[in-house]
Design an enzyme around this catalytic site. Structure first.
Site, PDB file in Angstrom:
ATOM      1  N   THR A   1       1.153  -1.423  -0.406  1.00 49.24           N
ATOM      2  CA  THR A   1       0.379   0.303   0.266  1.00 49.24           C
ATOM      3  C   THR A   1       1.026   1.283  -0.118  1.00 49.24           C
ATOM      4  O   THR A   1       1.850   1.618   0.622  1.00 49.24           O
ATOM      5  CB  THR A   1      -0.354  -0.761   1.544  1.00 49.24           C
ATOM      6  OG1 THR A   1      -1.293   1.327   1.112  1.00 49.24           O
ATOM      7  CG2 THR A   1       0.015   0.274   2.759  1.00 49.24           C
ATOM      8  N   ASP A   2       0.356   1.683  -0.674  1.00 48.85           N
ATOM      9  CA  ASP A   2       1.037   3.002  -0.252  1.00 48.85           C
ATOM     10  C   ASP A   2       1.159   4.214   0.801  1.00 48.85           C
ATOM     11  O   ASP A   2       1.846   4.770   0.980  1.00 48.85           O
ATOM     12  CB  ASP A   2       0.169   4.314  -1.601  1.00 48.85           C
ATOM     13  CG  ASP A   2      -1.319   4.710  -0.994  1.00 48.85           C
ATOM     14  OD1 ASP A   2      -1.945   4.606   0.246  1.00 48.85           O
ATOM     15  OD2 ASP A   2      -1.814   5.844  -1.964  1.00 48.85           O
ATOM     16  N   GLU A   3       0.691   3.818   1.784  1.00 50.51           N
ATOM     17  CA  GLU A   3       0.222   4.111   3.319  1.00 50.51           C
ATOM     18  C   GLU A   3       1.464   3.708   3.548  1.00 50.51           C
ATOM     19  O   GLU A   3       2.092   4.396   4.806  1.00 50.51           O
ATOM     20  CB  GLU A   3      -0.728   3.745   4.285  1.00 50.51           C
ATOM     21  CG  GLU A   3      -2.141   3.893   3.443  1.00 50.51           C
ATOM     22  CD  GLU A   3      -3.825   3.434   4.291  1.00 50.51           C
ATOM     23  OE1 GLU A   3      -3.157   3.341   5.606  1.00 50.51           O
ATOM     24  OE2 GLU A   3      -4.403   3.140   3.512  1.00 50.51           O
TER      25      GLU A   3
ATOM     26  N   TYR B   1      -1.405  -0.202  11.048  1.00 53.69           N
ATOM     27  CA  TYR B   1      -1.903  -1.000   9.982  1.00 53.69           C
ATOM     28  C   TYR B   1      -0.378  -0.427   8.970  1.00 53.69           C
ATOM     29  O   TYR B   1       0.108  -1.706   7.954  1.00 53.69           O
ATOM     30  CB  TYR B   1      -2.923  -0.925   9.219  1.00 53.69           C
ATOM     31  CG  TYR B   1      -3.256  -1.010   7.505  1.00 53.69           C
ATOM     32  CD1 TYR B   1      -2.954  -1.878   6.758  1.00 53.69           C
ATOM     33  CD2 TYR B   1      -3.258   0.151   6.758  1.00 53.69           C
ATOM     34  CE1 TYR B   1      -3.114  -2.638   5.053  1.00 53.69           C
ATOM     35  CE2 TYR B   1      -3.607   0.117   5.273  1.00 53.69           C
ATOM     36  CZ  TYR B   1      -3.025  -1.425   4.499  1.00 53.69           C
ATOM     37  OH  TYR B   1      -3.409  -1.763   3.824  1.00 53.69           O
TER      38      TYR B   1
ATOM     39  N   LYS C   1       2.132  -3.070   7.168  1.00 51.95           N
ATOM     40  CA  LYS C   1       2.909  -3.171   5.664  1.00 51.95           C
ATOM     41  C   LYS C   1       4.322  -2.951   5.234  1.00 51.95           C
ATOM     42  O   LYS C   1       5.059  -3.918   4.849  1.00 51.95           O
ATOM     43  CB  LYS C   1       1.652  -2.607   4.773  1.00 51.95           C
ATOM     44  CG  LYS C   1       0.660  -3.501   5.152  1.00 51.95           C
ATOM     45  CD  LYS C   1       0.231  -4.706   4.671  1.00 51.95           C
ATOM     46  CE  LYS C   1       0.162  -4.594   2.906  1.00 51.95           C
ATOM     47  NZ  LYS C   1       0.243  -6.085   2.478  1.00 51.95           N
TER      48      LYS C   1
END
Length: 327
Positions: A127-129, A151, A155
């Site tokens: 994810t870009d997060e 989260y 990741k």
């Protein structure tokens, strides 16, 4: 080609499986597609109904942390596409335990089995997060990781672990980092389906803070096509950003949904911002475009309208799921 898809009964994984088995990815000719899914709250066998009778599909209900099971399924596999993850930020803020277990330990179990099996290509979907918030410009793949939510931290940890397995064990690992997905079959705790279904039912929608948080929106079909491109032609040990090219504030997103559902601004309820809420995400997709010819094909207005229509027409899919969510 034998393909193992983890989390293949979830929103994004099931879309990938449906497209894979329908010939949507000609560079990935699957002779066998094995779906490994624990069927937690976000997994749904109904998502695989269109391909359930395909003789190439094998569904296995199980946990990616189950070492012996993962070793058995990985043996003889050519490609692992790893979608399985705990992914809801709000849940990670309440309790990050499941995120560490699934996203870090589960990924490690898969990587270890793939390295032991030999000859396995491993696509790790992220994810870009993991990049954290960016005020201006867009993150490229070589930016340092600055995750802010539990989260995103889980990741980022799994990304680094996957890349370490490439460097240490010469495992063919390719990492993708996507922006915010939307589309049919998305579990209704996420923004687009949550807002859409509440508006359809005549309820209000909760908008965090001032609604100025910005996200890039990516249709699930474009995301999965990007993952397939990386699986077929990406380079081992590399990271590829996958974006949709439509950046909106949450406030503007809600405005679009109000129009599509025939509601007005009185349906918006402002709520206290969540802890550690990143202000803006934006990824640079130049690398995947140059190397693999990726570009999003789904115009956002059409994709969002089609998504709202799908939720209108598929109450039987989402109503039982909504019943289990907090009011």
């Amino acid at each position: 080609m034998r393909v193992l898809v983890t989390g293949g009964a979830g929103f994004i994984g099931s879309h990938f499986v449906r497209r894979l088995l329908s010939g949507g990815y000609p560079d990935l000719p699957a002779t066998r597609a094995v779906v490994l899914d624990k069927l937690t709250y976000a997994g749904n066998l109904a998502n695989l109904a269109p391909v359930a009778d395909d003789p190439r599909l094998e569904f296995v209900r199980g946990d990616i942390c189950d070492g012996p099971l993962v070793e058995r399924l990985t043996h003889g596999t050519d490609l692992v596409v790893h979608f399985a993850a705990e992914s809801h930020v709000d849940r990670s803020i309440e309790d990050a335990s499941a995120f560490v277990t699934t996203n870090v330990m589960g990924t490690h179990t898969l990587l270890r089995a793939a390295a032991a099996a030999g000859g396995v290509r491993f696509v790790h979907v992220s994810t870009d997060e993991v990049y954290g918030s960016v005020d201006e410009g867009s993150w490229t793949e070589d930016e340092p990781l600055r995750p802010n939510s539990p989260y995103a931290a889980s990741k980022a940890s799994s990304d680094l672990l996957a890349l370490a397995f490439h460097r240490t064990h010469n495992l063919d690992v390719r990492v993708t980092r996507c922006s915010n997905n939307y589309g049919p079959h998305q579990y209704p705790e996420k923004a687009v389906p949550l807002f859409t279904t509440r508006l359809i039912d005549g309820l209000d929608v909760p908008l965090y803070g001032d609604g100025g948080n910005r996200r890039d929106w990516l249709h699930v079909d474009d995301h999965c096509r990007g993952v397939a491109l990386v699986a077929a032609g990406g380079r081992a040990g590399e990271v590829y950003n996958i974006g949709g090219g439509t950046e909106l504030t949450n406030r503007r997103l809600v405005g679009r949904l109000l129009e599509l559902t025939g509601r007005d601004a009185s349906a918006v309820r402002h709520v206290e911002d969540r802890a550690g809420h990143d202000r803006r995400y934006s990824v640079d997709t130049g690398k995947i475009s140059r190397e693999l010819g990726y570009a999003p094909r789904t115009p956002f207005d059409r994709g969002l309208a089609d998504t709202v229509r799908w939720y209108r027409e598929n109450r039987s899919w989402w109503e039982p799921l909504k019943a289990a969510l907090p009011a």
